[in-house]
Structure formats: structure tokens, C-alpha cells
Design a protein around this motif. Sequence first.
Motif: not given
Length: 268
Positions: A108-116, A137-152, A47-50
Motif C-alpha cells: 500500500g505504499f504511495d511511493l517506492v524509491h531506490a537510488r544506486l 494501485p496508482g502508486g509510483r516506483l522510481l528506480v535510479e541507478d548508474a550505467d558506467p558502461a554508457l560513459q566509462p 500523508g503519503w506512505r513511502c
Amino acid sequence: MMRTNGHLLGHRQGLTATEAGARLDAFAPLFDPTTFRHIEGFGLGSGWRCWEVGAGGTSVISWLAKKVGPTGRVLATGADTSWMAPVARPPVEAHVHDVGADDPPGEGFDLVHARLALVHVTDRQRAVRSMIRALRPGGRLLVEDADPALQPLACPDEHGPEQQLANRLRQAFRTLLTRRGVDLAYGRSLPRLLREGGLRGVRAEAYFPVAAPACAALESATIRQVRAELVASRLATEEDIDRHLATVASGGLDVATAPMISAWGRKE
């Protein structure tokens, strides 16, 4: 359409379906376990809205669809949704959308996700605000992205000429990204951006695979996609690239990816 910083590796950069698909195919075994672990920790269920932002492959979309079931919803958005056709059936919907310029495609999304996805968006701050605004309210955001400068480096263990060549080509690729306006240190800023957006319980982790078969597959696919531009920019020769691709194919390199930063938080 999504206005980007001249995304080198997007679906619409003159690439064949095979070329674009090879890179996307490498993402799933590399990054899906980390992504799925974080999302399952949020309690994802029926039933989650993503909202899957800037979707770059079908694996996450399909997994979310199974988890939310027929009573849930998975909205997958991006600059080009034509390739989503195999999975664009209930509970999945596919919409063309620019997260850095357009209003949220719903609330009204329960989850928002963005990767790269966000590193290539021009107005990243607006994108983050848009995703937070879309949460319930209470929904979760997950964002995932690269950091090439951290390890080049492509080969952190630079012990010979083949590893040196790999690292030189990785630096050339990073030069192309920089010329397109990509922030190579964007990943590390994600926790701060989520806190500044008002999220609570913000946490983050870095994932840094080395010497996995999918790392080699991703390296090969990436170099093939940017080959013409590397040569045209005189950052590498055809001979350099042929030699590197042959070494990768032989299994003779311990290839690493740039660290992927996963940051998440909860809307009050």
C-alpha cells in the motif's frame, strides 16, 4: 542482511565512518535535485506512505519526512540501519531488509524509491518485483541507478597525462566492479524492467554531471575507499593513486560521474 555482489562501497566493507561518509556526502548535492524533481512530479504530499529502499544517506529520508508530515510514513531499509539513527524518528522508521531476497516490508505504499542500490543486489529482478508488489494501485516506483558502461571515462576531455591517469584508474575501478559481478550496463535496462513488471506510463532520463565540485569529492572518496584493493590487484600503484588524488584536490581535473538513469512508472 542484504546479500550483494560483494559491494565494494557498502557500509560494512571495513571503512571508517569518515571514509564511508565522504562518499555519501557527495551524493546529496550531485543527485538529490534530480531525485526530488522526479518525486515532486508525482504529487508527493502530506500523508503519503513511502518506502526508501537500500537507503545510502539521510538527505532523501529527511526530505521525504518533511514532505509527508506527521500523518505520513517513511520506511527506510537497508543492510545496516545503525547510521540512520539521527533521522529514525516519526514519521521515519528504519528496518534491516534485503530487497533482493526478503518479502516486501509492507504493502500500500504511495511511493517506492531506490537510488544506486539495485546494481549491487544479486537478484535484481526479484527486487523490482518486490517493490512493485509493495505499491498501492496508482502508486509510483522510481528506480535510479548508474550505467558506467554508457560513459566509462572519469575525464571525457582526455587532453593530457593527468586525464589519462584518471581514466586508467576509472577503468581499474570498473574492473573491480566487474569482478564482483556488478552489471555495468544495468541502468539502461530499468525502463524495460519496469514495463515487464506491469507498470504503466514508464519514462526515464539520464543525468550526467561533469566538472561539479561534488564530482571531484565523489571521485576522491571512491578512490580512497578502493585504494587498497586497487593496489593489491595490481591495477594501480600507490604512486598512481597519490598523484591522482593530488590532482583532484588541486581542482585541475574536470571529473565526470557515470550517468545515473532514473526510471519511473505507475502501478495500475
